[in-house]
Scaffold this motif. Sequence first.
Motif, mmCIF file in Angstrom:
data_model
loop_
_atom_site.group_PDB
_atom_site.id
_atom_site.type_symbol
_atom_site.label_atom_id
_atom_site.label_comp_id
_atom_site.label_asym_id
_atom_site.label_seq_id
_atom_site.Cartn_x
_atom_site.Cartn_y
_atom_site.Cartn_z
ATOM 1 N N ASN A 133 0.857 -1.185 0.000
ATOM 2 C CA ASN A 133 0.000 0.000 0.000
ATOM 3 C C ASN A 133 0.893 1.235 0.000
ATOM 4 O O ASN A 133 2.116 1.140 0.145
ATOM 5 C CB ASN A 133 -0.966 -0.014 1.196
ATOM 6 C CG ASN A 133 -0.235 -0.057 2.529
ATOM 7 O OD1 ASN A 133 0.721 0.688 2.756
ATOM 8 N ND2 ASN A 133 -0.680 -0.934 3.431
ATOM 9 N N TRP A 134 0.275 2.410 -0.130
ATOM 10 C CA TRP A 134 1.081 3.621 -0.280
ATOM 11 C C TRP A 134 1.841 3.987 0.988
ATOM 12 O O TRP A 134 2.853 4.687 0.931
ATOM 13 C CB TRP A 134 0.204 4.788 -0.735
ATOM 14 C CG TRP A 134 -0.252 4.627 -2.155
ATOM 15 C CD1 TRP A 134 -1.521 4.515 -2.613
ATOM 16 C CD2 TRP A 134 0.597 4.527 -3.305
ATOM 17 N NE1 TRP A 134 -1.542 4.348 -3.973
ATOM 18 C CE2 TRP A 134 -0.248 4.354 -4.434
ATOM 19 C CE3 TRP A 134 1.970 4.556 -3.503
ATOM 20 C CZ2 TRP A 134 0.242 4.219 -5.722
ATOM 21 C CZ3 TRP A 134 2.465 4.418 -4.792
ATOM 22 C CH2 TRP A 134 1.611 4.255 -5.881
ATOM 23 N N GLU A 135 1.383 3.511 2.142
ATOM 24 C CA GLU A 135 2.119 3.769 3.377
ATOM 25 C C GLU A 135 3.429 2.983 3.423
ATOM 26 O O GLU A 135 4.319 3.307 4.213
ATOM 27 C CB GLU A 135 1.257 3.416 4.588
ATOM 28 C CG GLU A 135 0.061 4.342 4.777
ATOM 29 C CD GLU A 135 -0.732 4.002 6.016
ATOM 30 O OE1 GLU A 135 -0.400 2.979 6.664
ATOM 31 O OE2 GLU A 135 -1.674 4.745 6.339
ATOM 32 N N GLN A 136 3.532 1.967 2.587
ATOM 33 C CA GLN A 136 4.755 1.161 2.536
ATOM 34 C C GLN A 136 5.728 1.660 1.469
ATOM 35 O O GLN A 136 6.770 1.046 1.255
ATOM 36 C CB GLN A 136 4.400 -0.307 2.255
ATOM 37 C CG GLN A 136 3.610 -0.974 3.367
ATOM 38 C CD GLN A 136 3.137 -2.359 2.961
ATOM 39 O OE1 GLN A 136 2.259 -2.511 2.105
ATOM 40 N NE2 GLN A 136 3.743 -3.379 3.565
ATOM 41 N N ALA A 137 5.386 2.757 0.813
ATOM 42 C CA ALA A 137 6.252 3.338 -0.216
ATOM 43 C C ALA A 137 6.938 4.579 0.347
ATOM 44 O O ALA A 137 6.281 5.560 0.691
ATOM 45 C CB ALA A 137 5.444 3.686 -1.457
ATOM 46 N N VAL A 138 8.251 4.534 0.453
ATOM 47 C CA VAL A 138 9.038 5.648 0.988
ATOM 48 C C VAL A 138 9.692 6.380 -0.177
ATOM 49 O O VAL A 138 10.467 5.782 -0.932
ATOM 50 C CB VAL A 138 10.112 5.150 1.972
ATOM 51 C CG1 VAL A 138 10.899 6.327 2.539
ATOM 52 C CG2 VAL A 138 9.474 4.333 3.087
ATOM 53 N N GLN A 139 9.371 7.666 -0.329
ATOM 54 C CA GLN A 139 9.898 8.419 -1.464
ATOM 55 C C GLN A 139 11.206 9.108 -1.105
ATOM 56 O O GLN A 139 11.383 9.632 -0.006
ATOM 57 C CB GLN A 139 8.882 9.460 -1.937
ATOM 58 C CG GLN A 139 9.376 10.312 -3.100
ATOM 59 C CD GLN A 139 8.262 10.867 -3.953
ATOM 60 O OE1 GLN A 139 7.218 10.246 -4.110
ATOM 61 N NE2 GLN A 139 8.478 12.041 -4.528
ATOM 62 N N PHE A 140 12.132 9.126 -2.080
ATOM 63 C CA PHE A 140 13.404 9.831 -1.954
ATOM 64 C C PHE A 140 13.494 10.857 -3.073
ATOM 65 O O PHE A 140 13.477 10.497 -4.256
ATOM 66 C CB PHE A 140 14.580 8.856 -2.044
ATOM 67 C CG PHE A 140 14.709 7.954 -0.843
ATOM 68 C CD1 PHE A 140 15.542 8.290 0.211
ATOM 69 C CD2 PHE A 140 13.983 6.777 -0.770
ATOM 70 C CE1 PHE A 140 15.660 7.464 1.317
ATOM 71 C CE2 PHE A 140 14.091 5.940 0.330
ATOM 72 C CZ PHE A 140 14.928 6.284 1.380
ATOM 73 N N GLY A 141 13.594 12.125 -2.686
ATOM 74 C CA GLY A 141 13.622 13.175 -3.694
ATOM 75 C C GLY A 141 12.365 13.123 -4.537
ATOM 76 O O GLY A 141 11.255 12.933 -4.025
ATOM 77 N N THR A 142 12.542 13.250 -5.845
ATOM 78 C CA THR A 142 11.412 13.134 -6.767
ATOM 79 C C THR A 142 11.685 12.084 -7.837
ATOM 80 O O THR A 142 11.042 12.085 -8.886
ATOM 81 C CB THR A 142 11.138 14.488 -7.455
ATOM 82 O OG1 THR A 142 12.333 14.922 -8.129
ATOM 83 C CG2 THR A 142 10.713 15.536 -6.449
ATOM 84 N N LEU A 143 12.633 11.174 -7.540
ATOM 85 C CA LEU A 143 13.047 10.226 -8.576
ATOM 86 C C LEU A 143 12.867 8.761 -8.207
ATOM 87 O O LEU A 143 12.977 7.903 -9.080
ATOM 88 C CB LEU A 143 14.525 10.458 -8.941
ATOM 89 C CG LEU A 143 14.872 11.806 -9.571
ATOM 90 C CD1 LEU A 143 16.357 11.860 -9.904
ATOM 91 C CD2 LEU A 143 14.049 12.046 -10.824
#
Length: 282
Positions: A218-228
Motif C-alpha cells: 500500500n502507499w504507506e509502505q512506499a518511501v519516497q526519496f527526492g522526486t526520482l
Amino acid sequence: MNKKLKNIGGWGLFLISTGLFLLQMAFLFLYARFQVEYTDNRLFYLINILSSIFLWLALLLLLQMGKKQRLLGGVFIALFIFANGIFLTIDLTKTHNIVSLSPDLKHVLSIKENKEKGQATYYRTFYHILARPKESLPYKTAGDFKVKWLANDVAAVTYQSTDKSIHQYIGTYGDRGGGGYYYVGPSIYGRWSGGNIEVISGQEGIKVIHSGGIDTFNWEQAVQFGTLAIVLTNDDEAMWTIALNENFRIQSESLVPPIGNISIYKATMENSRPVTLKYAGS
C-alpha cells in the motif's frame, strides 16, 4: 636536465604545491564556518602528502642544496608523510567512507559511517570533492554497503542494519518534472513490464509480480526519496526500489500515458541488477 627545464619543472611543481596548500586553507575555513567536509575524509591527508612531495621536488629542482640540507629536508618530508599516514590510518578505524561516482561523472554519492556508533550520514556534494551532511540513515548500520546507480542521477545504497534486516537509501540528484515537487507513485499509474517482472501501480498501491511470487504494497509502505525514486517496504524492511529513468517525463494530465521508462531494483546484499520496465497500459 638543463637549467631551463629544471626551472620550468620546479616552478610548475611549486605552483601545484601552493595550489594544494591554498585548497587546504580554504577547506579549513569552510569546515569551521559552514561545516563543509571533503567528500572522502582520506582526501585531507592525501592532499597534505601530495603537497609536501611536490614542494620537496620543487625545492630540489630550484635550489642548489648541499648533501646535509638534502638529508635534513628529506627526513622532514618523510616524517610529515609518516605522520599523515598515521592520522589517515586512525581516521579509517573510526570512519567508513562510502563514495561512488555516477556513470556520467557528474554526481558523487557520499556516505560516512561512524563505525563505533553504527551511524551513517548522507552528504550532499559540491564540486565533487566537497560535501555537507544532509541527514542520517534511519537504521544503525552493520557491515558493508552496496551502491548501484539506477540512472545517472539516482544511486541506490543497500545496507544491513544491526538486526540483520535489509534497508535501502536512495541518493537523488535531479528531477523529471521541471523542478517542481511531485509524487513518484501517482506518476507511474498503470502497468509496467520488462524481463520477468511486472509492476502495477494503482489507487490502492503497487503490486510487483516476479518469478518468486507477487508482492503487494500500500502507499504507506512506499518511501519516497527526492522526486526520482521510491522504496517499497514490508515490516520496515526494504523489498524493492522503483526509479524514474532519465527518459521519463512527468505528465501534467493524469489521463495522458507516461513517457519513458522506469527501473526496478531488488533490495538484497547479493548480486542483483536493475530491470528496465516499459509502460504496458493502464
